[in-house]
Design a protein around this motif. Structure first.
Motif, PDB file in Angstrom:
ATOM      1  N   CYS A 218       0.800  -1.232   0.000  1.00  0.00           N
ATOM      2  CA  CYS A 218       0.000   0.000   0.000  1.00  0.00           C
ATOM      3  C   CYS A 218       0.831   1.280   0.000  1.00  0.00           C
ATOM      4  CB  CYS A 218      -0.918  -0.028   1.213  1.00  0.00           C
ATOM      5  SG  CYS A 218      -1.992   1.411   1.321  1.00  0.00           S
TER       6      CYS A 218
ATOM      7  N   VAL B 138      -0.392   4.263   0.753  1.00  0.00           N
ATOM      8  CA  VAL B 138      -0.983   5.321   1.583  1.00  0.00           C
ATOM      9  C   VAL B 138      -0.032   5.903   2.647  1.00  0.00           C
ATOM     10  CG1 VAL B 138      -2.815   5.792   3.278  1.00  0.00           C
ATOM     11  CG2 VAL B 138      -3.377   4.723   1.100  1.00  0.00           C
TER      12      VAL B 138
ATOM     13  N   THR C 236      -7.719   4.557   8.528  1.00  0.00           N
ATOM     14  CA  THR C 236      -7.955   3.568   9.592  1.00  0.00           C
ATOM     15  C   THR C 236      -8.757   4.331  10.647  1.00  0.00           C
ATOM     16  OG1 THR C 236      -5.856   4.176  10.596  1.00  0.00           O
ATOM     17  CG2 THR C 236      -5.825   2.284   9.142  1.00  0.00           C
TER      18      THR C 236
ATOM     19  N   THR D 188     -12.598   3.838   6.900  1.00  0.00           N
ATOM     20  CA  THR D 188     -12.512   2.403   6.835  1.00  0.00           C
ATOM     21  C   THR D 188     -11.962   1.876   8.149  1.00  0.00           C
ATOM     22  OG1 THR D 188     -12.143   2.337   4.461  1.00  0.00           O
ATOM     23  CG2 THR D 188     -11.282   0.518   5.690  1.00  0.00           C
TER      24      THR D 188
ATOM     25  N   HIS E 201      -9.804  -0.689  10.408  1.00  0.00           N
ATOM     26  CA  HIS E 201      -8.740  -1.697  10.312  1.00  0.00           C
ATOM     27  C   HIS E 201      -9.064  -2.812  11.304  1.00  0.00           C
ATOM     28  CE1 HIS E 201      -4.944  -3.758  10.429  1.00  0.00           C
ATOM     29  NE2 HIS E 201      -4.521  -3.002   9.414  1.00  0.00           N
TER      30      HIS E 201
ATOM     31  N   GLN F 131      -8.597  -8.371   2.979  1.00  0.00           N
ATOM     32  CA  GLN F 131      -7.521  -8.431   1.953  1.00  0.00           C
ATOM     33  C   GLN F 131      -7.212  -9.842   1.476  1.00  0.00           C
ATOM     34  OE1 GLN F 131      -7.302  -5.554   0.977  1.00  0.00           O
ATOM     35  NE2 GLN F 131      -7.249  -4.117   2.664  1.00  0.00           N
TER      36      GLN F 131
ATOM     37  N   ASP G  49     -12.743  -5.426   1.603  1.00  0.00           N
ATOM     38  CA  ASP G  49     -11.868  -5.280   0.423  1.00  0.00           C
ATOM     39  C   ASP G  49     -11.017  -6.540   0.325  1.00  0.00           C
ATOM     40  OD1 ASP G  49     -12.762  -2.660   0.312  1.00  0.00           O
ATOM     41  OD2 ASP G  49     -10.878  -1.770   0.993  1.00  0.00           O
TER      42      ASP G  49
ATOM     43  N   ILE H 195      -7.806  -8.396  -2.082  1.00  0.00           N
ATOM     44  CA  ILE H 195      -6.808  -8.321  -3.159  1.00  0.00           C
ATOM     45  C   ILE H 195      -6.504  -9.744  -3.616  1.00  0.00           C
ATOM     46  CG2 ILE H 195      -4.418  -7.707  -3.724  1.00  0.00           C
ATOM     47  CD1 ILE H 195      -4.573  -5.515  -1.579  1.00  0.00           C
TER      48      ILE H 195
ATOM     49  N   PHE I 278      -9.907  -6.413  -5.885  1.00  0.00           N
ATOM     50  CA  PHE I 278      -8.853  -5.794  -6.698  1.00  0.00           C
ATOM     51  C   PHE I 278      -7.814  -6.819  -7.089  1.00  0.00           C
ATOM     52  CE2 PHE I 278     -10.251  -2.885  -3.310  1.00  0.00           C
ATOM     53  CZ  PHE I 278     -10.839  -1.889  -4.071  1.00  0.00           C
TER      54      PHE I 278
ATOM     55  N   TYR J 223      -3.947  -7.406  -7.442  1.00  0.00           N
ATOM     56  CA  TYR J 223      -2.773  -6.764  -6.855  1.00  0.00           C
ATOM     57  C   TYR J 223      -2.042  -5.952  -7.918  1.00  0.00           C
ATOM     58  CZ  TYR J 223       1.977  -6.073  -5.306  1.00  0.00           C
ATOM     59  OH  TYR J 223       3.182  -5.494  -5.025  1.00  0.00           O
TER      60      TYR J 223
END
Ligand code: SAM
Ligand code: SF4
Length: 490
Positions: A215, A217, A253, A287, A289, A316, A354, A356, A385, A387
Motif C-alpha cells: 500500500c 498510503v 484507519t 474504513t 482496520h 484483503q 476489500d 486483493i 482488486f 494486486y
C-alpha cells in the motif's frame, strides 16, 4: 484554527434539485458530473469571506479521482478556493485554475491522471494546472519533468499550506510544491464546500501508521494524525444545524482514532458522542482496520440507534500466510473472530470488505482460503482488486509475481462466488421493510432510490411527488445481487 462553516447544502424542499440515482465511481468533477452542483444557501452565502483580491472573478475546475477521503479533501480545497474569490466552472476549458485531486493506489488510477495531464500539452497556455493528492506526493517534482505545463504539485499531508501555495502562484510564481510529510497537523479549512446533499463527511484521522506491504498510503498521506474531539463535534453540530442528518466519519484507519486533546477519547467514545448530536439520525464510519476493531464498537452499534448497522472491515486475503506477507497484523482466525462478534449483535449488521487477489506468491491453496473465507464471512458486498505493484511499497520487489491473466481469472472466480452469496442472502430480504433515506429519483419521479442504515440500495415506487431527503419506510419486493426493488409503505 479559525471558525469553520459549511456551504453547499440547500433546502431539499421545493428547490427543484434532483439527485441522480447513482454517481460515477471515479473521475468525479467538483461543480460538474456526479452529484449535482448546488447553489449556495441564500443566507449562508454572505458568510463566505470572499477576499476582495485580484483573484475575485477567477475560476477553477477540480476533478477528483479515488476514495471518499479524496472526495472530501476536494470539498475542502474547493472551500479554500471559494474563500479566495474563485468560482467553480463545469469545464476545464473555461477555468483559470485546473486541479486534479489524484489517486495512486493502483497503477491504472495513476495512468488515468497522466492521460488527463497529457490533454494540456498544447493547451495549457495561461492556465494554472495543478496536481493534488496521492500521485502528487508519490511522483513529486517528477511531474514537472513529465508534464512541464504543470505549476502546482501538492500532496494531501501538505494541504494546510495550499492557501500559501496558491497565493505564490497568484503573485506570478511559476512552480510551487507542497510535498512535506513531516507534519502533525490535519487539514482544517475555514470553508468546506459540501457536494453531497444528504451525507456530510468529517475526516477524524488522516494518514496511516500501518505499513501494509502493498500500500502507498503511508507514503502518500503521511503518518497518522487525529483531530481533537471537540473540533469534530463542533463540525458535527454545525452540519446538523445546516440540515444534515447523516454524517460519515472518515479515515484510512478510522477506528485507530485517538483524541489528541486532554480528553483522550478512543474511537468508540467519539462515535457515541457524534451520534448524540441533536439532529443527527445516521452516523457511518469508514474504513476500519481489523486490528483496531474491538467488541465495544459492536456494543455501541447495538445500543445507539443513530449508529448505522454497517461495518466495512477489509480482510484483503483469507490466507494467514498471505496476510503475514501483506503485513496486515492479524490472522484469518483473529479476523473471523471479529466477524463473529458483529454477527452476534442484537440487530443485523451488514459487513463489507476489500480483497486483493494475485498478491506475489499467492498459491492456489491461499486463494482457496480466500474463497472459503467468503463462505464463512458471508459479506453483504466486497470491493475486489487485482494486486498492483506500487512504488515505495515493500511488496514491490517480492518474487513470484502472479501473471496478469491468472490475476484476472482469480478475480472473476472471486466475484462469481461472492455474487452467488449475495443473491442467496438478498432473496431472504424480500418482504422486509426498511427505513430509507431518499437520495435519488428517476426523472419521471415515479421511481426513487435511497440507502438503508445498512447501506443497501433500494429503488422503489411511490405515489408521492417529492421525497428527496426524506426518511421513508420501503418494503422490498425484489432482490438483485447488488440492489433491491421495493415500494413505499405509506
Ligand atoms: N485503510 C484501508 C484498510 O486498511 O483496509 C484501505 C485503504 S485503500 C485506499 C483501499 C483498498 O485498496 C485496500 O483495502 C486494498 O484492498 C486496495 N489496495 C491498496 N493497495 C493496493 C494495491 N497495491 N493493489 C491492489 N489493491 C490495493
Ligand atoms: Fe494502506 Fe494498510 Fe494503511 Fe490501509 S492500513 S491505508 S491498507 S497501509
Amino acid at each position: 484554527m479559525a471558525k469553520t462553516f459549511d456551504v453547499g447544502i440547500e433546502s431539499l424542499r421545493g428547490n427543484g434539485v434532483a439527485l441522480p440515482v447513482a454517481h460515477q465511481a471515479a473521475g468525479r468533477q467538483a461543480g460538474a458530473g456526479g452529484l449535482l452542483p448546488l447553489p449556495l444557501r441564500g443566507g449562508r452565502g454572505s458568510e463566505v469571506a470572499v477576499a476582495p483580491t485580484a483573484t475575485a472573478g477567477k475560476s477553477f475546475f477540480l476533478e477528483t479521482f479515488g476514495c471518499q477521503m479524496n472526495d472530501h479533501d476536494s470539498e475542502k480545497v474547493a472551500g479554500v478556493l471559494q474563500g479566495r474569490g474563485y468560482h467553480a466552472v463545469e469545464s476545464p476549458a473555461l477555468a483559470d485554475l485546473v486541479l486534479y485531486n489524484t489517486c495512486s493506489i493502483r497503477e491504472k488510477a495513476a495512468q488515468k491522471v497522466f492521460a488527463r495531464l497529457g490533454d494540456w500539452k498544447t493547451l495549457a497556455d495561461g492556465k494554472i494546472i495543478g496536481v493534488l493528492g496521492c500521485l502528487a506526493q508519490q511522483e513529486g517534482e517528477e511531474i514537472f519533468e513529465r508534464a512541464p505545463w504543470v505549476s502546482l504539485v501538492c500532496g494531501s499531508a501538505s494541504y494546510r499550506k495550499l492557501p500559501e501555495l496558491i497565493a505564490q502562484l497568484e503573485s506570478g510564481g511559476r512552480r510551487v510544491t507542497g510535498l512535506d510529510l513531516d507534519t502533525d497537523e490535519t487539514f482544517e479549512t475555514e470553508i468546506t464546500r459540501r457536494d453531497n446533499l444528504l451525507r456530510a463527511y468529517i475526516t477524524i484521522i488522516e494518514g496511516c501508521d500501518y505499513a501494509c506491504s502493498y500500500c502507498v498510503v503511508p507514503h502518500t498521506r503521511g503518518p497518522e494524525r487525529s483531530r481533537a474531539s471537540e473540533a469534530v463535534l463542533a463540525e458535527a453540530r454545525r452540519l446538523a444545524g445546516a440540515g444534515y442528518t447523516e454524517i460519515q466519519l472518515l479515515g484510512q484507519t478510522v477506528n485507530s482514532y485517538r483524541d489528541p486533546s486532554p480528553r483522550g477519547w478512543k474511537f468508540v467514545d467519539l462515535l457515541r458522542a457524534v451520534a448524540a448530536v441533536p439532529g443527527i439520525r445516521r452516523v457511518r464510519f469508514t474504513t476500519s482496520h481489523p486490528n483496531d476493531f474491538h467488541r465495544e464498537i459492536v456494543e455501541a452499534i447495538d445500543e445507539v440507534s443513530e449508529l448505522c448497522d454497517h461495518v466495512h472491515l477489509p480482510v484483503q486475503s483469507g490466507s494467514t500466510r498471505v496476510l503475514r506477507e501483506m503485513l496486515r497484523t492479524y490472522t484469518r482466525e483473529e479476523y473471523l473472530q471479529k466477524i463473529e462478534w458483529i454477527r452476534a449483535a442484537r440487530r443485523p449488521i451488514s459487513i463489507t470488505s476489500d480483497i486483493i487477489v494475485g498478491f506475489p506468491g499467492e498459491t492456489e491453496a491461499d486463494f482457496a482460503e480466500t474463497l472459503s473465507l467468503l463462505d464463512t464471512a458471508k459479506y453483504d458486498a466486497i470491493f475486489s482488486f487485482k494486486y498492483s505493484p506500487r512504488p515505495n511499497t515493500s511488496a514491490m520487489h517480492l518474487p513470484d509475481a502472479i501473471p496478469e491473466e491468472e490475476k484476472s481469472r482469480r478475480l472473476a472466480v472471486l466475484n462469481e462466488r461472492q455474487r452467488a452469496i449475495q443473491i442467496a442472502a438478498n432473496e431472504k430480504l424480500v418482504g422486509q421493510s426498511y427505513e430509507v433515506l431518499v437520495d435519488g429519483c428517476h426523472p419521471a419521479r415515479t421511481q426513487w432510490g435511497g440507502r438503508t442504515s445498512c447501506n443497501r440500495l433500494i429503488n422503489f415506487t411511490s405515489p408521492h411527488v417529492n421525497l428527496l431527503g426524506e426518511y421513508v419506510q420501503v418494503k422490498v419486493t425484489r432482490a438483485g445481487p447488488n440492489s433491491f426493488a421495493g415500494e413505499h409503505v405509506t
